[in-house]
Design a protein around this motif. Structure first.
Motif, PDB file in Angstrom:
ATOM      1  N   GLY A  35       3.751 -28.680 -18.918  1.00 35.96           N
ATOM      2  CA  GLY A  35       2.664 -27.734 -19.186  1.00 35.96           C
ATOM      3  C   GLY A  35       1.455 -27.988 -18.304  1.00 35.96           C
ATOM      4  N   LEU A  36       1.107 -29.250 -18.087  1.00 33.04           N
ATOM      5  CA  LEU A  36      -0.010 -29.584 -17.203  1.00 33.04           C
ATOM      6  C   LEU A  36       0.272 -29.109 -15.783  1.00 33.04           C
ATOM      7  CD1 LEU A  36      -0.816 -33.212 -18.411  1.00 33.04           C
ATOM      8  CD2 LEU A  36      -2.241 -31.175 -18.729  1.00 33.04           C
ATOM      9  N   ASN A  37       1.493 -29.292 -15.331  1.00 30.46           N
ATOM     10  CA  ASN A  37       1.877 -28.853 -13.996  1.00 30.46           C
ATOM     11  C   ASN A  37       1.806 -27.336 -13.882  1.00 30.46           C
ATOM     12  OD1 ASN A  37       3.199 -29.174 -11.308  1.00 30.46           O
ATOM     13  ND2 ASN A  37       4.782 -28.006 -12.336  1.00 30.46           N
ATOM     14  N   THR A  38       2.302 -26.640 -14.878  1.00 27.45           N
ATOM     15  CA  THR A  38       2.292 -25.173 -14.864  1.00 27.45           C
ATOM     16  C   THR A  38       0.857 -24.656 -14.881  1.00 27.45           C
ATOM     17  OG1 THR A  38       4.397 -25.169 -16.022  1.00 27.45           O
ATOM     18  CG2 THR A  38       3.166 -23.114 -16.024  1.00 27.45           C
ATOM     19  N   ALA A  39      -0.005 -25.260 -15.689  1.00 28.70           N
ATOM     20  CA  ALA A  39      -1.408 -24.845 -15.758  1.00 28.70           C
ATOM     21  C   ALA A  39      -2.096 -25.066 -14.418  1.00 28.70           C
ATOM     22  CB  ALA A  39      -2.134 -25.613 -16.857  1.00 28.70           C
ATOM     23  N   THR A  40      -1.793 -26.152 -13.750  1.00 23.95           N
ATOM     24  CA  THR A  40      -2.367 -26.439 -12.439  1.00 23.95           C
ATOM     25  C   THR A  40      -1.934 -25.393 -11.424  1.00 23.95           C
ATOM     26  OG1 THR A  40      -2.392 -28.799 -12.911  1.00 23.95           O
ATOM     27  CG2 THR A  40      -2.530 -28.168 -10.604  1.00 23.95           C
ATOM     28  N   GLN A  41      -0.671 -24.981 -11.467  1.00 27.11           N
ATOM     29  CA  GLN A  41      -0.171 -23.975 -10.531  1.00 27.11           C
ATOM     30  C   GLN A  41      -0.853 -22.628 -10.767  1.00 27.11           C
ATOM     31  OE1 GLN A  41       4.086 -23.868 -10.853  1.00 27.11           O
ATOM     32  NE2 GLN A  41       4.326 -25.943 -10.072  1.00 27.11           N
ATOM     33  N   ILE A  42      -1.061 -22.263 -12.026  1.00 29.49           N
ATOM     34  CA  ILE A  42      -1.708 -20.990 -12.353  1.00 29.49           C
ATOM     35  C   ILE A  42      -3.147 -21.006 -11.864  1.00 29.49           C
ATOM     36  CG2 ILE A  42      -2.530 -19.562 -14.267  1.00 29.49           C
ATOM     37  CD1 ILE A  42       0.084 -20.358 -15.737  1.00 29.49           C
ATOM     38  N   GLU A  43      -3.853 -22.117 -12.096  1.00 33.02           N
ATOM     39  CA  GLU A  43      -5.241 -22.234 -11.647  1.00 33.02           C
ATOM     40  C   GLU A  43      -5.326 -22.155 -10.128  1.00 33.02           C
ATOM     41  OE1 GLU A  43      -9.104 -22.022 -11.992  1.00 33.02           O
ATOM     42  OE2 GLU A  43      -7.789 -22.104 -13.732  1.00 33.02           O
ATOM     43  N   SER A  44      -4.384 -22.764  -9.414  1.00 33.53           N
ATOM     44  CA  SER A  44      -4.366 -22.711  -7.960  1.00 33.53           C
ATOM     45  C   SER A  44      -4.188 -21.275  -7.472  1.00 33.53           C
ATOM     46  CB  SER A  44      -3.251 -23.588  -7.395  1.00 33.53           C
ATOM     47  OG  SER A  44      -3.502 -24.931  -7.681  1.00 33.53           O
ATOM     48  N   LYS A  45      -3.319 -20.523  -8.104  1.00 31.44           N
ATOM     49  CA  LYS A  45      -3.095 -19.130  -7.717  1.00 31.44           C
ATOM     50  C   LYS A  45      -4.360 -18.302  -7.931  1.00 31.44           C
ATOM     51  CE  LYS A  45       1.860 -19.035  -8.649  1.00 31.44           C
ATOM     52  NZ  LYS A  45       2.904 -18.529  -9.542  1.00 31.44           N
ATOM     53  N   LYS A  46      -5.094 -18.565  -9.024  1.00 36.69           N
ATOM     54  CA  LYS A  46      -6.342 -17.844  -9.284  1.00 36.69           C
ATOM     55  C   LYS A  46      -7.364 -18.148  -8.196  1.00 36.69           C
ATOM     56  CE  LYS A  46      -6.006 -17.642 -14.314  1.00 36.69           C
ATOM     57  NZ  LYS A  46      -6.594 -18.157 -15.572  1.00 36.69           N
ATOM     58  N   ASN A  47      -7.453 -19.409  -7.793  1.00 39.26           N
ATOM     59  CA  ASN A  47      -8.407 -19.792  -6.752  1.00 39.26           C
ATOM     60  C   ASN A  47      -8.066 -19.148  -5.416  1.00 39.26           C
ATOM     61  OD1 ASN A  47      -9.931 -21.342  -8.486  1.00 39.26           O
ATOM     62  ND2 ASN A  47      -8.844 -23.230  -8.018  1.00 39.26           N
ATOM     63  N   ILE A  48      -6.795 -19.105  -5.082  1.00 42.07           N
ATOM     64  CA  ILE A  48      -6.355 -18.465  -3.840  1.00 42.07           C
ATOM     65  C   ILE A  48      -6.703 -16.979  -3.871  1.00 42.07           C
ATOM     66  CG2 ILE A  48      -4.323 -17.762  -2.488  1.00 42.07           C
ATOM     67  CD1 ILE A  48      -3.121 -20.539  -3.185  1.00 42.07           C
ATOM     68  N   ALA A  49      -6.473 -16.333  -5.012  1.00 43.21           N
ATOM     69  CA  ALA A  49      -6.782 -14.911  -5.134  1.00 43.21           C
ATOM     70  C   ALA A  49      -8.275 -14.655  -4.935  1.00 43.21           C
ATOM     71  CB  ALA A  49      -6.320 -14.392  -6.492  1.00 43.21           C
ATOM     72  N   ARG A  50      -9.117 -15.523  -5.504  1.00 37.55           N
ATOM     73  CA  ARG A  50     -10.566 -15.367  -5.344  1.00 37.55           C
ATOM     74  C   ARG A  50     -10.977 -15.540  -3.879  1.00 37.55           C
ATOM     75  NH1 ARG A  50     -11.808 -19.482  -9.569  1.00 37.55           N
ATOM     76  NH2 ARG A  50     -10.742 -18.538 -11.284  1.00 37.55           N
ATOM     77  N   LEU A  51     -10.388 -16.492  -3.210  1.00 40.48           N
ATOM     78  CA  LEU A  51     -10.749 -16.764  -1.823  1.00 40.48           C
ATOM     79  C   LEU A  51     -10.289 -15.652  -0.868  1.00 40.48           C
ATOM     80  CD1 LEU A  51      -9.950 -20.564  -1.607  1.00 40.48           C
ATOM     81  CD2 LEU A  51     -12.200 -19.508  -1.658  1.00 40.48           C
ATOM     82  N   THR A  52      -9.160 -15.045  -1.160  1.00 43.03           N
ATOM     83  CA  THR A  52      -8.626 -14.027  -0.264  1.00 43.03           C
ATOM     84  C   THR A  52      -9.124 -12.615  -0.606  1.00 43.03           C
ATOM     85  OG1 THR A  52      -6.639 -13.824  -1.614  1.00 43.03           O
ATOM     86  CG2 THR A  52      -6.551 -15.327   0.280  1.00 43.03           C
ATOM     87  N   ALA A  53      -9.729 -12.413  -1.757  1.00 43.32           N
ATOM     88  CA  ALA A  53     -10.222 -11.090  -2.177  1.00 43.32           C
ATOM     89  C   ALA A  53     -11.704 -10.967  -1.836  1.00 43.32           C
ATOM     90  CB  ALA A  53      -9.988 -10.881  -3.662  1.00 43.32           C
TER      91      ALA A  53
END
Length: 126
Positions: free
Chosen positions: A107-125
């Motif tokens: 669960g910790l790993n999955t949460a980290t991956q989701i947070e990383s995707k959100k950060n990438i989306a913010r940076l590229t948008a």
């Protein structure tokens, strides 16, 4: 980003690792989907009583396979190449003690991956 955790099994501290590679490693080794297996296993464990230990053989095998893959991923040089040899180093241990820790790690790993995707989306948008 991979996450590692040491879990004590039969008095031995065993490193386990969760990362994006685990589903692939699991699929290549066992030909199964770890997401489905984890969900099914968690449901079966929640429905069973730890005192009765009435889990079916398939659930126990799935647990052993997941534990093996996560341990092998954490320490490839010191974990044998097959689950049977990995399990041979332990006396009997309770799935009800170990599985919640593996689920937490996953669960910790999955949460980290989701947070990383959100950060990438913010940076590229922009």
């Amino acid at each position: 980003m991979a996450i590692k955790k040491n879990i004590v099994i039969d008095g031995k501290e065993i490193p386990f690792k969760a990362s994006a590679a685990v589903p692939r490693l699991y699929r290549l080794k066992f030909g199964r989907d770890i997401y489905r297996d984890f969900a099914s296993l968690q449901t079966n464990v929640e429905e069973e009583d730890a005192e009765k230990s009435g889990l079916d053989i398939e659930s126990l095998e799935v647990f052993e396979n997941i534990a093996f893959i996560m341990a092998k991923h954490a320490d490839p040089d010191n974990v044998p190449d097959n689950p049977d040899d990995f399990l041979e180093q332990f006396n009997t241990f309770s799935i009800y003690e170990i599985l919640p820790q593996l689920i937490e790690l996953w669960g910790l790993n999955t949460a980290t991956q989701i947070e990383s995707k959100k950060n990438i989306a913010r940076l590229t948008a922009r």
